[in-house]
Design an enzyme around this catalytic site. Structure first.
Site, PDB file in Angstrom:
ATOM      1  N   LEU A 144     -48.466 -15.369  -0.639  1.00  0.00           N
ATOM      2  CA  LEU A 144     -48.842 -15.394   0.257  1.00  0.00           C
ATOM      3  C   LEU A 144     -49.443 -16.756   0.948  1.00  0.00           C
ATOM      4  O   LEU A 144     -49.182 -18.305  -0.770  1.00  0.00           O
ATOM      5  CB  LEU A 144     -50.628 -14.950   0.567  1.00  0.00           C
ATOM      6  CG  LEU A 144     -50.879 -13.344   0.442  1.00  0.00           C
ATOM      7  CD1 LEU A 144     -52.350 -13.647  -0.116  1.00  0.00           C
ATOM      8  CD2 LEU A 144     -50.887 -12.584   1.481  1.00  0.00           C
ATOM      9  N   ASP A 145     -49.230 -17.438   2.010  1.00  0.00           N
ATOM     10  CA  ASP A 145     -49.995 -18.566   2.644  1.00  0.00           C
ATOM     11  C   ASP A 145     -50.410 -19.572   1.736  1.00  0.00           C
ATOM     12  O   ASP A 145     -51.756 -18.713   1.766  1.00  0.00           O
ATOM     13  CB  ASP A 145     -49.307 -18.784   3.583  1.00  0.00           C
ATOM     14  CG  ASP A 145     -47.801 -18.427   4.537  1.00  0.00           C
ATOM     15  OD1 ASP A 145     -46.925 -18.665   3.471  1.00  0.00           O
ATOM     16  OD2 ASP A 145     -47.948 -18.534   5.151  1.00  0.00           O
ATOM     17  N   ARG A 146     -50.884 -20.544   1.288  1.00  0.00           N
ATOM     18  CA  ARG A 146     -52.082 -20.791   0.938  1.00  0.00           C
ATOM     19  C   ARG A 146     -53.285 -20.856   1.255  1.00  0.00           C
ATOM     20  O   ARG A 146     -53.922 -20.452   0.920  1.00  0.00           O
ATOM     21  CB  ARG A 146     -51.542 -22.348   0.804  1.00  0.00           C
ATOM     22  CG  ARG A 146     -52.709 -23.407   0.015  1.00  0.00           C
ATOM     23  CD  ARG A 146     -52.207 -25.290   0.142  1.00  0.00           C
ATOM     24  NE  ARG A 146     -53.630 -25.246  -1.055  1.00  0.00           N
ATOM     25  CZ  ARG A 146     -53.418 -26.385  -1.485  1.00  0.00           C
ATOM     26  NH1 ARG A 146     -51.993 -27.187  -1.533  1.00  0.00           N
ATOM     27  NH2 ARG A 146     -53.848 -26.833  -2.428  1.00  0.00           N
TER      28      ARG A 146
END
Length: 306
Positions: A144-146
Protein backbone atom coordinates in the site's frame (compact mmCIF):
# COMPACT_ATOMS: atom_id res chain seq x y z
CA UNK A 1 28.11 -33.58 39.51
CA UNK A 2 24.89 -33.91 37.58
CA UNK A 3 21.79 -33.38 39.68
CA UNK A 4 18.54 -35.06 38.88
CA UNK A 5 16.21 -32.45 37.40
CA UNK A 6 13.17 -31.63 39.48
CA UNK A 7 9.88 -31.93 37.66
CA UNK A 8 7.74 -28.79 37.27
CA UNK A 9 4.85 -28.56 39.67
CA UNK A 10 1.43 -27.09 38.98
CA UNK A 11 0.52 -24.51 41.62
CA UNK A 12 -2.93 -23.76 40.19
CA UNK A 13 -5.46 -25.81 38.26
CA UNK A 14 -7.68 -23.03 36.88
CA UNK A 15 -7.38 -21.44 33.46
CA UNK A 16 -4.53 -19.25 34.70
CA UNK A 17 -2.53 -22.35 35.63
CA UNK A 18 0.98 -21.61 36.83
CA UNK A 19 3.85 -24.04 36.47
CA UNK A 20 7.22 -23.30 38.02
CA UNK A 21 10.49 -25.03 38.80
CA UNK A 22 14.08 -24.42 39.87
CA UNK A 23 16.81 -24.61 37.21
CA UNK A 24 19.30 -27.35 38.02
CA UNK A 25 22.16 -26.41 35.69
CA UNK A 26 23.15 -23.48 33.43
CA UNK A 27 21.37 -23.43 30.07
CA UNK A 28 19.41 -21.16 27.72
CA UNK A 29 15.76 -20.39 28.42
CA UNK A 30 14.34 -21.99 25.25
CA UNK A 31 16.31 -25.18 25.84
CA UNK A 32 14.99 -25.37 29.39
CA UNK A 33 11.40 -24.74 28.29
CA UNK A 34 11.53 -27.36 25.53
CA UNK A 35 12.81 -29.87 28.07
CA UNK A 36 10.27 -29.13 30.79
CA UNK A 37 7.26 -28.47 28.56
CA UNK A 38 7.91 -31.14 25.96
CA UNK A 39 4.29 -32.34 25.98
CA UNK A 40 3.17 -28.96 24.59
CA UNK A 41 5.20 -29.23 21.37
CA UNK A 42 7.95 -26.99 20.06
CA UNK A 43 5.73 -24.41 18.33
CA UNK A 44 3.48 -24.02 21.36
CA UNK A 45 6.49 -23.50 23.62
CA UNK A 46 7.83 -20.83 21.25
CA UNK A 47 4.47 -19.07 21.35
CA UNK A 48 4.30 -19.24 25.15
CA UNK A 49 7.69 -17.56 25.33
CA UNK A 50 6.88 -14.94 22.69
CA UNK A 51 3.62 -13.96 24.38
CA UNK A 52 5.39 -13.08 27.62
CA UNK A 53 4.05 -15.99 29.64
CA UNK A 54 7.45 -16.94 31.03
CA UNK A 55 9.16 -15.30 34.00
CA UNK A 56 12.66 -15.83 35.37
CA UNK A 57 13.08 -14.77 38.98
CA UNK A 58 9.79 -12.89 38.72
CA UNK A 59 10.72 -10.89 35.59
CA UNK A 60 9.10 -11.59 32.21
CA UNK A 61 11.51 -12.70 29.51
CA UNK A 62 10.80 -13.36 25.84
CA UNK A 63 14.41 -14.03 24.79
CA UNK A 64 14.98 -17.57 23.60
CA UNK A 65 18.68 -17.41 24.56
CA UNK A 66 18.22 -15.84 27.98
CA UNK A 67 21.05 -17.34 30.12
CA UNK A 68 19.70 -19.39 32.99
CA UNK A 69 21.81 -20.19 36.01
CA UNK A 70 21.48 -22.96 38.57
CA UNK A 71 18.93 -21.90 41.18
CA UNK A 72 16.90 -19.62 38.91
CA UNK A 73 13.15 -19.96 39.37
CA UNK A 74 11.25 -20.26 36.06
CA UNK A 75 7.51 -19.59 36.08
CA UNK A 76 5.06 -20.22 33.23
CA UNK A 77 1.64 -18.51 33.37
CA UNK A 78 -0.45 -20.46 30.87
CA UNK A 79 -3.45 -18.14 31.05
CA UNK A 80 -1.66 -14.81 30.99
CA UNK A 81 -0.40 -12.89 27.98
CA UNK A 82 1.49 -9.64 28.32
CA UNK A 83 1.07 -6.88 25.77
CA UNK A 84 2.96 -7.56 22.59
CA UNK A 85 5.30 -5.12 20.88
CA UNK A 86 3.91 -1.60 20.88
CA UNK A 87 3.35 -1.22 17.15
CA UNK A 88 3.39 2.24 15.62
CA UNK A 89 0.89 2.78 12.83
CA UNK A 90 -0.32 -0.80 12.50
CA UNK A 91 -2.48 -3.43 14.15
CA UNK A 92 -2.45 -7.18 13.55
CA UNK A 93 -5.91 -8.36 12.45
CA UNK A 94 -5.08 -12.03 11.85
CA UNK A 95 -2.03 -14.24 12.23
CA UNK A 96 -1.36 -17.93 11.69
CA UNK A 97 1.72 -19.97 10.83
CA UNK A 98 1.77 -18.77 7.21
CA UNK A 99 0.30 -15.25 6.98
CA UNK A 100 -0.23 -11.99 8.83
CA UNK A 101 -3.04 -9.56 7.98
CA UNK A 102 -2.61 -6.04 9.33
CA UNK A 103 -4.41 -2.72 9.38
CA UNK A 104 -1.91 -0.03 8.36
CA UNK A 105 -2.46 3.61 9.21
CA UNK A 106 -1.84 6.42 6.72
CA UNK A 107 1.76 7.66 6.94
CA UNK A 108 3.44 4.30 7.56
CA UNK A 109 5.58 2.75 4.85
CA UNK A 110 4.93 -0.87 3.91
CA UNK A 111 8.65 -1.50 3.39
CA UNK A 112 11.82 0.56 3.57
CA UNK A 113 12.58 3.40 1.20
CA UNK A 114 15.82 5.36 0.62
CA UNK A 115 14.64 7.92 3.20
CA UNK A 116 12.94 5.64 5.77
CA UNK A 117 14.65 2.44 6.83
CA UNK A 118 13.49 2.00 10.42
CA UNK A 119 9.80 2.71 11.00
CA UNK A 120 8.06 0.49 8.46
CA UNK A 121 5.38 -2.17 8.72
CA UNK A 122 7.91 -4.70 7.46
CA UNK A 123 10.47 -3.83 10.12
CA UNK A 124 7.97 -3.96 12.98
CA UNK A 125 6.46 -7.27 11.86
CA UNK A 126 9.93 -8.77 11.49
CA UNK A 127 10.64 -7.84 15.10
CA UNK A 128 7.31 -9.36 16.07
CA UNK A 129 7.91 -12.79 14.49
CA UNK A 130 11.49 -12.92 15.76
CA UNK A 131 10.24 -12.89 19.32
CA UNK A 132 9.38 -16.54 18.74
CA UNK A 133 12.45 -17.47 16.70
CA UNK A 134 15.29 -15.08 15.73
CA UNK A 135 15.51 -16.80 12.35
CA UNK A 136 11.92 -15.97 11.41
CA UNK A 137 11.27 -13.59 8.53
CA UNK A 138 8.46 -11.63 6.88
CA UNK A 139 7.83 -11.70 3.13
CA UNK A 140 6.15 -8.95 1.12
CA UNK A 141 3.13 -10.04 -0.93
CA UNK A 142 1.72 -6.66 -2.02
CA UNK A 143 2.00 -3.03 -0.97
CA UNK A 144 0.00 0.00 0.00
CA UNK A 145 1.24 3.50 -0.68
CA UNK A 146 2.61 5.25 2.38
CA UNK A 147 -0.38 7.60 2.66
CA UNK A 148 -3.00 4.92 2.02
CA UNK A 149 -4.47 3.23 5.08
CA UNK A 150 -6.13 -0.16 5.38
CA UNK A 151 -5.65 -3.90 5.07
CA UNK A 152 -2.41 -5.57 4.02
CA UNK A 153 -1.25 -9.17 3.77
CA UNK A 154 2.27 -10.45 4.51
CA UNK A 155 3.63 -13.99 4.26
CA UNK A 156 5.65 -15.63 7.04
CA UNK A 157 7.65 -17.91 4.76
CA UNK A 158 8.93 -17.83 1.21
CA UNK A 159 6.78 -20.73 0.02
CA UNK A 160 3.59 -18.92 1.05
CA UNK A 161 4.80 -15.71 -0.57
CA UNK A 162 5.40 -17.48 -3.87
CA UNK A 163 2.02 -19.24 -3.77
CA UNK A 164 0.23 -15.93 -3.23
CA UNK A 165 2.19 -13.95 -5.79
CA UNK A 166 2.00 -16.64 -8.46
CA UNK A 167 -1.77 -16.96 -8.12
CA UNK A 168 -2.63 -13.44 -6.95
CA UNK A 169 -5.39 -12.84 -9.49
CA UNK A 170 -7.06 -16.15 -8.64
CA UNK A 171 -6.39 -16.14 -4.89
CA UNK A 172 -7.65 -12.63 -4.18
CA UNK A 173 -11.43 -12.74 -4.20
CA UNK A 174 -12.09 -9.11 -3.26
CA UNK A 175 -10.05 -5.93 -2.90
CA UNK A 176 -12.28 -3.05 -2.00
CA UNK A 177 -11.24 0.51 -1.23
CA UNK A 178 -13.02 3.70 -0.29
CA UNK A 179 -11.81 6.88 -1.96
CA UNK A 180 -12.70 10.46 -1.12
CA UNK A 181 -12.43 12.40 -4.37
CA UNK A 182 -12.87 15.99 -5.42
CA UNK A 183 -16.11 17.05 -7.07
CA UNK A 184 -19.51 15.44 -7.57
CA UNK A 185 -19.18 12.21 -9.56
CA UNK A 186 -22.29 12.24 -11.72
CA UNK A 187 -22.20 8.65 -12.94
CA UNK A 188 -23.28 6.52 -9.98
CA UNK A 189 -21.21 3.51 -11.04
CA UNK A 190 -18.65 2.82 -13.72
CA UNK A 191 -15.55 1.01 -14.91
CA UNK A 192 -12.23 2.60 -15.86
CA UNK A 193 -9.83 0.72 -18.09
CA UNK A 194 -6.44 1.79 -19.36
CA UNK A 195 -2.83 0.64 -19.70
CA UNK A 196 -0.54 2.11 -17.06
CA UNK A 197 2.97 3.31 -17.75
CA UNK A 198 5.62 5.03 -15.64
CA UNK A 199 7.38 8.24 -16.67
CA UNK A 200 11.05 9.03 -16.13
CA UNK A 201 9.99 11.04 -13.08
CA UNK A 202 8.30 7.89 -11.61
CA UNK A 203 4.82 9.25 -12.25
CA UNK A 204 2.26 6.70 -13.39
CA UNK A 205 -0.03 7.63 -16.28
CA UNK A 206 -2.63 6.03 -18.53
CA UNK A 207 -2.40 4.98 -22.13
CA UNK A 208 -5.61 4.03 -23.88
CA UNK A 209 -3.86 2.01 -26.56
CA UNK A 210 -4.30 -1.73 -25.87
CA UNK A 211 -1.04 -3.37 -24.83
CA UNK A 212 0.77 -0.06 -24.33
CA UNK A 213 1.66 -0.68 -20.66
CA UNK A 214 0.08 -2.82 -17.92
CA UNK A 215 -3.64 -3.36 -18.22
CA UNK A 216 -5.52 -1.76 -15.31
CA UNK A 217 -9.25 -2.14 -14.57
CA UNK A 218 -11.03 -0.28 -11.78
CA UNK A 219 -14.73 -0.46 -10.86
CA UNK A 220 -16.40 2.18 -8.72
CA UNK A 221 -19.75 3.21 -7.29
CA UNK A 222 -20.77 6.34 -5.43
CA UNK A 223 -21.51 5.96 -1.71
CA UNK A 224 -21.93 9.63 -0.75
CA UNK A 225 -21.67 12.91 -2.62
CA UNK A 226 -22.27 16.64 -2.44
CA UNK A 227 -21.26 19.52 -4.65
CA UNK A 228 -17.60 19.42 -3.60
CA UNK A 229 -16.79 15.81 -2.79
CA UNK A 230 -17.73 12.20 -3.49
CA UNK A 231 -17.04 9.07 -1.50
CA UNK A 232 -16.55 6.06 -3.75
CA UNK A 233 -16.36 2.33 -3.20
CA UNK A 234 -13.60 1.12 -5.51
CA UNK A 235 -13.05 -2.49 -6.58
CA UNK A 236 -9.78 -3.51 -8.19
CA UNK A 237 -9.81 -6.07 -10.96
CA UNK A 238 -6.06 -5.58 -11.37
CA UNK A 239 -3.56 -4.28 -8.85
CA UNK A 240 -1.16 -1.87 -10.53
CA UNK A 241 1.05 0.75 -8.94
CA UNK A 242 -1.01 3.89 -8.09
CA UNK A 243 -3.88 2.43 -10.14
CA UNK A 244 -6.75 4.05 -8.23
CA UNK A 245 -4.98 7.37 -7.96
CA UNK A 246 -4.33 7.51 -11.71
CA UNK A 247 -7.82 6.38 -12.66
CA UNK A 248 -9.50 8.93 -10.40
CA UNK A 249 -7.42 11.62 -12.06
CA UNK A 250 -8.41 10.23 -15.47
CA UNK A 251 -12.12 10.78 -14.78
CA UNK A 252 -11.50 14.29 -13.48
CA UNK A 253 -11.98 13.51 -9.79
CA UNK A 254 -8.55 13.22 -8.14
CA UNK A 255 -8.33 11.76 -4.65
CA UNK A 256 -8.39 14.37 -1.91
CA UNK A 257 -4.86 15.18 -0.74
CA UNK A 258 -3.25 13.55 -3.78
CA UNK A 259 -1.29 16.53 -5.06
CA UNK A 260 0.88 14.20 -7.15
CA UNK A 261 -2.15 13.30 -9.25
CA UNK A 262 -3.96 16.59 -9.50
CA UNK A 263 -5.65 17.24 -6.14
CA UNK A 264 -6.04 20.88 -5.15
CA UNK A 265 -7.68 20.32 -1.77
CA UNK A 266 -6.80 18.55 1.44
CA UNK A 267 -9.42 19.22 4.09
CA UNK A 268 -8.72 15.94 5.88
CA UNK A 269 -4.95 16.23 6.33
CA UNK A 270 -4.20 12.90 4.65
CA UNK A 271 -4.68 11.00 1.39
CA UNK A 272 -8.35 10.11 0.97
CA UNK A 273 -7.78 6.43 0.17
CA UNK A 274 -8.40 3.42 2.40
CA UNK A 275 -8.13 -0.33 1.69
CA UNK A 276 -11.36 -1.41 3.35
CA UNK A 277 -11.93 -5.07 2.36
CA UNK A 278 -9.50 -7.88 1.58
CA UNK A 279 -10.75 -11.38 0.81
CA UNK A 280 -8.59 -14.24 -0.43
CA UNK A 281 -8.16 -17.97 -0.48
CA UNK A 282 -5.70 -19.09 2.18
CA UNK A 283 -2.61 -20.38 0.35
CA UNK A 284 -2.23 -23.40 2.63
CA UNK A 285 -5.67 -24.40 3.88
CA UNK A 286 -7.70 -23.21 0.91
CA UNK A 287 -10.10 -21.51 3.33
CA UNK A 288 -11.81 -18.30 2.22
CA UNK A 289 -10.61 -15.46 4.44
CA UNK A 290 -12.42 -12.09 4.44
CA UNK A 291 -11.48 -9.00 6.44
CA UNK A 292 -13.31 -5.67 6.54
CA UNK A 293 -12.52 -2.42 8.34
CA UNK A 294 -14.53 0.68 9.11
CA UNK A 295 -14.36 3.72 6.86
CA UNK A 296 -12.00 6.22 8.55
CA UNK A 297 -13.87 9.11 10.12
CA UNK A 298 -11.79 11.66 8.23
CA UNK A 299 -13.02 10.34 4.90
CA UNK A 300 -16.62 10.84 6.08
CA UNK A 301 -15.99 14.38 7.34
CA UNK A 302 -17.26 16.24 4.22
CA UNK A 303 -20.63 14.50 4.59
CA UNK A 304 -21.11 14.62 8.36
CA UNK A 305 -20.14 18.23 9.09
CA UNK A 306 -22.95 19.80 7.13
Amino acid sequence: MNRKSKLPKDTNQDKDKVTEWIVQEPTELMTELLNKLAKHGRNSVKSILARGQVSVEGKVSTKYNYPLQQGHRVTVHFGRVIEDIKFEGLKIIHEDQDIIVIHKEAGLLSIASPTEKELTAYRQLTEHVRRIDPKNRIFVVHRLDRDTSGLMLYAKNEETQQKLQNSWQESVLERSYVALVEGAVKKQAGTIKSWLKESKTLLMYSSHHPGDGQEAITHYKVLESNREYSLLEVQLETGRKNQIRVHMKDIGHPIVGDKKYGSRKNIIGRLGLHARVLAFQHPTTGETMRFETQIPGKLMRPFTSQ
